[in-house]
Motif scaffolding. Structure first.
Motif, PDB file in Angstrom:
ATOM      1  N   SER A   1      -6.526 -13.647  -6.040  1.00 42.24           N
ATOM      2  CA  SER A   1      -6.155 -13.160  -4.710  1.00 42.24           C
ATOM      3  C   SER A   1      -7.260 -12.239  -4.215  1.00 42.24           C
ATOM      4  O   SER A   1      -7.725 -11.357  -4.941  1.00 42.24           O
ATOM      5  CB  SER A   1      -4.830 -12.405  -4.774  1.00 42.24           C
ATOM      6  N   LEU A   2      -7.666 -12.432  -2.952  1.00 42.59           N
ATOM      7  CA  LEU A   2      -8.836 -11.728  -2.428  1.00 42.59           C
ATOM      8  C   LEU A   2      -8.506 -10.940  -1.169  1.00 42.59           C
ATOM      9  O   LEU A   2      -7.743 -11.394  -0.308  1.00 42.59           O
ATOM     10  CB  LEU A   2      -9.947 -12.725  -2.082  1.00 42.59           C
ATOM     11  N   LEU A   3      -9.074  -9.759  -1.072  1.00 45.75           N
ATOM     12  CA  LEU A   3      -9.233  -9.054   0.192  1.00 45.75           C
ATOM     13  C   LEU A   3     -10.724  -8.820   0.347  1.00 45.75           C
ATOM     14  O   LEU A   3     -11.384  -8.328  -0.580  1.00 45.75           O
ATOM     15  CB  LEU A   3      -8.477  -7.728   0.203  1.00 45.75           C
ATOM     16  N   ALA A   4     -11.284  -9.162   1.505  1.00 44.30           N
ATOM     17  CA  ALA A   4     -12.738  -9.192   1.639  1.00 44.30           C
ATOM     18  C   ALA A   4     -13.176  -8.703   3.010  1.00 44.30           C
ATOM     19  O   ALA A   4     -12.373  -8.589   3.945  1.00 44.30           O
ATOM     20  CB  ALA A   4     -13.248 -10.609   1.401  1.00 44.30           C
ATOM     21  N   GLN A   5     -14.477  -8.442   3.108  1.00 45.58           N
ATOM     22  CA  GLN A   5     -15.114  -8.075   4.363  1.00 45.58           C
ATOM     23  C   GLN A   5     -16.494  -8.720   4.428  1.00 45.58           C
ATOM     24  O   GLN A   5     -17.145  -8.892   3.391  1.00 45.58           O
ATOM     25  CB  GLN A   5     -15.253  -6.557   4.502  1.00 45.58           C
ATOM     26  N   PRO A   6     -16.980  -9.040   5.635  1.00 49.30           N
ATOM     27  CA  PRO A   6     -18.328  -9.601   5.746  1.00 49.30           C
ATOM     28  C   PRO A   6     -19.392  -8.601   5.305  1.00 49.30           C
ATOM     29  O   PRO A   6     -19.275  -7.399   5.550  1.00 49.30           O
ATOM     30  CB  PRO A   6     -18.457  -9.912   7.246  1.00 49.30           C
ATOM     31  N   VAL A   7     -20.419  -9.113   4.662  1.00 52.92           N
ATOM     32  CA  VAL A   7     -21.594  -8.310   4.335  1.00 52.92           C
ATOM     33  C   VAL A   7     -22.355  -8.016   5.628  1.00 52.92           C
ATOM     34  O   VAL A   7     -22.512  -8.888   6.479  1.00 52.92           O
ATOM     35  CB  VAL A   7     -22.486  -9.084   3.341  1.00 52.92           C
TER      36      VAL A   7
ATOM     37  N   VAL B   1     -12.283  -7.267  -3.086  1.00 47.25           N
ATOM     38  CA  VAL B   1     -11.546  -6.960  -4.308  1.00 47.25           C
ATOM     39  C   VAL B   1     -10.753  -8.202  -4.711  1.00 47.25           C
ATOM     40  O   VAL B   1     -10.380  -9.024  -3.871  1.00 47.25           O
ATOM     41  CB  VAL B   1     -10.600  -5.756  -4.130  1.00 47.25           C
ATOM     42  N   THR B   2     -10.497  -8.305  -6.023  1.00 43.24           N
ATOM     43  CA  THR B   2      -9.793  -9.473  -6.549  1.00 43.24           C
ATOM     44  C   THR B   2      -8.682  -9.058  -7.499  1.00 43.24           C
ATOM     45  O   THR B   2      -8.779  -8.028  -8.172  1.00 43.24           O
ATOM     46  CB  THR B   2     -10.758 -10.420  -7.290  1.00 43.24           C
ATOM     47  N   SER B   3      -7.642  -9.872  -7.531  1.00 48.21           N
ATOM     48  CA  SER B   3      -6.540  -9.724  -8.483  1.00 48.21           C
ATOM     49  C   SER B   3      -6.293 -11.097  -9.088  1.00 48.21           C
ATOM     50  O   SER B   3      -5.780 -12.001  -8.420  1.00 48.21           O
ATOM     51  CB  SER B   3      -5.284  -9.198  -7.774  1.00 48.21           C
ATOM     52  N   LEU B   4      -6.694 -11.263 -10.332  1.00 44.80           N
ATOM     53  CA  LEU B   4      -6.678 -12.570 -10.992  1.00 44.80           C
ATOM     54  C   LEU B   4      -5.713 -12.558 -12.162  1.00 44.80           C
ATOM     55  O   LEU B   4      -5.743 -11.647 -13.001  1.00 44.80           O
ATOM     56  CB  LEU B   4      -8.085 -12.917 -11.491  1.00 44.80           C
ATOM     57  N   GLY B   5      -4.836 -13.582 -12.216  1.00 50.64           N
ATOM     58  CA  GLY B   5      -3.942 -13.702 -13.353  1.00 50.64           C
ATOM     59  C   GLY B   5      -2.569 -14.205 -12.984  1.00 50.64           C
ATOM     60  O   GLY B   5      -2.405 -14.947 -12.004  1.00 50.64           O
ATOM     61  N   SER B   6      -1.571 -13.787 -13.745  1.00 55.08           N
ATOM     62  CA  SER B   6      -0.197 -14.254 -13.580  1.00 55.08           C
ATOM     63  C   SER B   6       0.338 -13.894 -12.196  1.00 55.08           C
ATOM     64  O   SER B   6       0.231 -12.761 -11.743  1.00 55.08           O
ATOM     65  CB  SER B   6       0.691 -13.636 -14.654  1.00 55.08           C
ATOM     66  N   GLN B   7       0.968 -14.857 -11.543  1.00 59.29           N
ATOM     67  CA  GLN B   7       1.381 -14.696 -10.157  1.00 59.29           C
ATOM     68  C   GLN B   7       2.540 -13.738  -9.969  1.00 59.29           C
ATOM     69  O   GLN B   7       2.819 -13.324  -8.849  1.00 59.29           O
ATOM     70  CB  GLN B   7       1.718 -16.065  -9.558  1.00 59.29           C
ATOM     71  N   ASP B   8       3.229 -13.387 -11.036  1.00 55.77           N
ATOM     72  CA  ASP B   8       4.354 -12.462 -10.896  1.00 55.77           C
ATOM     73  C   ASP B   8       3.949 -11.028 -11.246  1.00 55.77           C
ATOM     74  O   ASP B   8       4.807 -10.157 -11.392  1.00 55.77           O
ATOM     75  CB  ASP B   8       5.522 -12.907 -11.772  1.00 55.77           C
TER      76      ASP B   8
ATOM     77  N   THR C   1       0.843  -1.188   0.000  1.00 55.16           N
ATOM     78  CA  THR C   1       0.000   0.000   0.000  1.00 55.16           C
ATOM     79  C   THR C   1       0.879   1.239   0.000  1.00 55.16           C
ATOM     80  O   THR C   1       2.021   1.200   0.458  1.00 55.16           O
ATOM     81  CB  THR C   1      -0.924   0.028   1.231  1.00 55.16           C
ATOM     82  N   GLY C   2       0.336   2.342  -0.526  1.00 55.35           N
ATOM     83  CA  GLY C   2       1.113   3.570  -0.581  1.00 55.35           C
ATOM     84  C   GLY C   2       0.439   4.603  -1.464  1.00 55.35           C
ATOM     85  O   GLY C   2      -0.786   4.583  -1.645  1.00 55.35           O
ATOM     86  N   ASP C   3       1.232   5.504  -2.023  1.00 54.87           N
ATOM     87  CA  ASP C   3       0.688   6.603  -2.819  1.00 54.87           C
ATOM     88  C   ASP C   3      -0.082   6.114  -4.040  1.00 54.87           C
ATOM     89  O   ASP C   3      -0.998   6.799  -4.518  1.00 54.87           O
ATOM     90  CB  ASP C   3       1.812   7.542  -3.255  1.00 54.87           C
ATOM     91  N   ASP C   4       0.274   4.959  -4.564  1.00 55.90           N
ATOM     92  CA  ASP C   4      -0.407   4.430  -5.744  1.00 55.90           C
ATOM     93  C   ASP C   4      -1.635   3.599  -5.395  1.00 55.90           C
ATOM     94  O   ASP C   4      -2.308   3.074  -6.292  1.00 55.90           O
ATOM     95  CB  ASP C   4       0.549   3.576  -6.579  1.00 55.90           C
ATOM     96  N   GLY C   5      -1.933   3.450  -4.108  1.00 54.43           N
ATOM     97  CA  GLY C   5      -3.058   2.636  -3.698  1.00 54.43           C
ATOM     98  C   GLY C   5      -2.622   1.234  -3.304  1.00 54.43           C
ATOM     99  O   GLY C   5      -1.537   1.026  -2.766  1.00 54.43           O
ATOM    100  N   LEU C   6      -3.477   0.266  -3.588  1.00 58.06           N
ATOM    101  CA  LEU C   6      -3.212  -1.134  -3.259  1.00 58.06           C
ATOM    102  C   LEU C   6      -2.630  -1.852  -4.468  1.00 58.06           C
ATOM    103  O   LEU C   6      -3.256  -1.907  -5.528  1.00 58.06           O
ATOM    104  CB  LEU C   6      -4.515  -1.820  -2.834  1.00 58.06           C
ATOM    105  N   MET C   7      -1.429  -2.371  -4.310  1.00 63.27           N
ATOM    106  CA  MET C   7      -0.819  -3.242  -5.323  1.00 63.27           C
ATOM    107  C   MET C   7      -0.995  -4.676  -4.826  1.00 63.27           C
ATOM    108  O   MET C   7      -0.296  -5.121  -3.911  1.00 63.27           O
ATOM    109  CB  MET C   7       0.645  -2.906  -5.520  1.00 63.27           C
ATOM    110  N   LEU C   8      -1.958  -5.383  -5.397  1.00 64.22           N
ATOM    111  CA  LEU C   8      -2.319  -6.723  -4.943  1.00 64.22           C
ATOM    112  C   LEU C   8      -1.817  -7.749  -5.958  1.00 64.22           C
ATOM    113  O   LEU C   8      -2.190  -7.729  -7.135  1.00 64.22           O
ATOM    114  CB  LEU C   8      -3.840  -6.827  -4.799  1.00 64.22           C
ATOM    115  N   ALA C   9      -0.933  -8.638  -5.472  1.00 60.08           N
ATOM    116  CA  ALA C   9      -0.368  -9.665  -6.348  1.00 60.08           C
ATOM    117  C   ALA C   9      -1.459 -10.583  -6.865  1.00 60.08           C
ATOM    118  O   ALA C   9      -2.343 -11.008  -6.120  1.00 60.08           O
ATOM    119  CB  ALA C   9       0.685 -10.463  -5.601  1.00 60.08           C
TER     120      ALA C   9
END
Length: 527
Positions: free
Chosen positions: A375-381, A501-508, A357-365
């Motif tokens: 890759s998921l970051l989540a919260q309960p409804v 939020v999700t980040s789907l694709g190549s692991q690198d 995290t930083g000035d560019d926001g969230l960089m999620l692998a």
């Protein structure tokens, strides 16, 4: 000397009831308790008091960080302050993280946390224990307790009438066998269970059906009281209820209340169960869980508070809670990801999470983990009606990734994996609305990303718990991409939906998400 506070009540058009605190004692009236006090997916709550503050924890199931620590000064307003395992699961544990029990040892000035999980090496459920000098951690894990090879859940500790320390526990239920709650001696360091196990109660009444579990014991006058849950806890056909037994000695004999069950469905809440009792200077409060009767399957089991009442012959009873305060669940959320990750975010306990995290926001692998949800970051409804927006910066994202927002559930309404999700994501070629279930992704709608530039704002609208719409921002307007998607086949019974939020694709490679907002329908606040 403790200070004495007097609250002055002012009247205008409406009389406002306030909590009276005298010499540190909280004395709540039923109408002052606005439930849920722990909104969203917060099953199996436990509570303790340390100093002048109250602390609670709840089940995490498959989501890290594990076992949230909530803090309150009045039993009504709770703040998430820490986790027992903020970095994820202990090395020995696989999944199924549930039924925490907080127990504060005043002599040792140490907080112990019992919990249940599954052992990696043999796939068996077991009770384990951790401890900390401060309720906000850090916690030291002491690992599983040994119970002569049987599978155990639902720990609770209690001293007998002579001050001897016992662990109360339940053996995992197997069809055709009785469901029994036991007591067994445990050492003062809480690391060794020894001696014979003593049966306290079993399922021997018709209303209890196949299961008795979730013990919580407290003492009042000459009696020990054992609150327990019975029936089916965690699916659409749940019929959980709460009963009580009492005894003059911890090891019995135990007498069940002829009026059982003492808490069952009400017009606003259904399937009440497994909780914990707080003795507040002679007043007793039960923190337990239940589903909202209408739409609760989408939200999960929420934390409710009730004041225990007493009959003339010293049996506890609970007045049906007709209270439902939706404002407790209508808390908005926003995150620009400029600093440390907000503690509200969760991820799967089995997920290898990499982010910055930083000035560019969230960089999620990116990844293809979580049954192809990425890759998921989540919260309960926490309510049935809300909007989620997120902005993906494609210029800062990898070429072989997609980033977006989604509603997270489970295939065929199952309690756990395989996971399922309905979402919208942006990649360098397409913006896609999709449904992923049983490790298969189906594209519902797609539009070219080039029509919207590099900075793409996405919106997910949720109504009535399971009806979804998806939008993309173009200038000052939101363009509807997909309408009337039914997510009801993916409600994970017992856990409720999560959004994230999700980040789907190549692991690198990484997805750059510059900000997220959740707005509850009907909310006037934004936190």
């Amino acid at each position: 000397m403790k200070r004495q506070f007097t609250w002055f009540i002012f009247y205008s058009f409406i009389t406002i009831g306030l909590i009276a605190c005298t010499q540190g004692k909280i004395n709540l009236k039923a109408y002052e308790i606005a439930n849920p006090v722990l909104p969203g997916d917060n099953p199996n709550p436990t509570i303790t008091k340390i100093g002048d503050s109250y602390y609670a924890s709840t089940t995490s199931n498959e989501w890290s960080p594990l076992f949230p620590i909530y803090k309150s000064d009045n039993l009504i307003d709770w703040k998430l302050v820490s986790y027992v395992f903020p970095g994820g699961a202990p090395d020995w544990a696989e999944n199924n993280f549930f039924a925490p029990e907080l127990s504060y040892d005043e002599e040792q000035q140490k907080l112990y946390v019992y919990y249940t999980s599954r052992i990696k090496s043999n796939n068996k459920l077991t009770i384990a224990v951790a401890s900390a000098e401060s309720p906000e951690g850090p916690f030291v894990d002491h690992g599983p307790l040994t119970f002569n090879d049987c599978e155990t859940i639902d720990a609770f500790e209690m001293r007998d009438e002579d001050g001897n320390l016992f662990l109360i526990w339940k053996e995992v239920y197997f069809p055709g066998k009785p469901s029994v709650i036991y007591a067994q001696s445990i050492s003062e360091d809480r690391q060794t269970v020894s001696g014979p196990k003593h049966e306290l109660i079993r399922n021997d009444q018709e209303w209890e059906e196949a299961i008795t579990e979730g013990p919580a014991i407290f003492r009042r006058g000459e009696y020990f009281y054992l609150l327990y849950s019975a029936g089916a806890c965690c699916d659409k056909a749940c019929n959980y209820k709460i009963g009580v037994a009492r005894a003059k000695g911890l090891l019995g004999p135990w007498e069940k209340n002829p009026a059982n069950p003492i808490l069952k469905d009400t017009p606003y809440w259904k399937c009440p169960g497994t909780g914990d009792v707080l003795n507040e200077q002679g007043d007793y409060y039960l923190l337990y869980h239940a589903y909202e009767t209408v739409g609760g399957d989408y939200i999960g089991r929420e934390g409710l508070l009730a004041k225990i009442q007493w009959t003339d012959d010293d049996w506890p009873y609970l007045e049906p809670d007709e209270n439902l305060d939706p404002t407790n669940s209508r808390i908005n959320f926003s995150d620009k990801f400029n600093g440390a990750l907000e503690p509200d975010w969760q991820w799967r306990a089995t997920q290898k999470l990499s982010y910055a995290t930083g000035d560019d926001g969230l960089m999620l692998a990116a990844s293809t983990e979580n049954d192809l949800l990425g890759s998921l970051l989540a919260q309960p409804v926490k309510s049935q009606d809300f909007d989620v927006t997120a902005t993906v910066d494609l210029a800062m994202s990898g070429t072989d990734v997609q980033g977006g927002i989604l509603l997270i559930g489970a295939t065929n309404n199952s309690f756990g994996a395989p996971m399922a999700g309905v979402g919208i994501s942006a990649g360098h070629d397409l913006i896609e609305v999709w449904i992923t279930s049983a490790n298969e992704k189906k594209i519902y709608e797609a539009v070219p990303s080039s029509d919207y530039g590099d900075l793409i704002s996405l919106k997910m609208r949720v109504r009535n718990g399971d009806q979804l719409q998806f939008y993309v921002s173009k200038g000052k307007n939101w363009e509807l991409i997909a309408d009337s998607i039914d997510a009801s086949p993916y409600v994970p019974w017992g856990m409720g939906f999560r959004w994230g939020v999700t980040s789907l694709g190549s692991q690198d490679q990484y997805v750059d998400i510059t900000g997220v907002e959740l707005n509850q329908v009907g909310s006037e606040q934004n936190e």
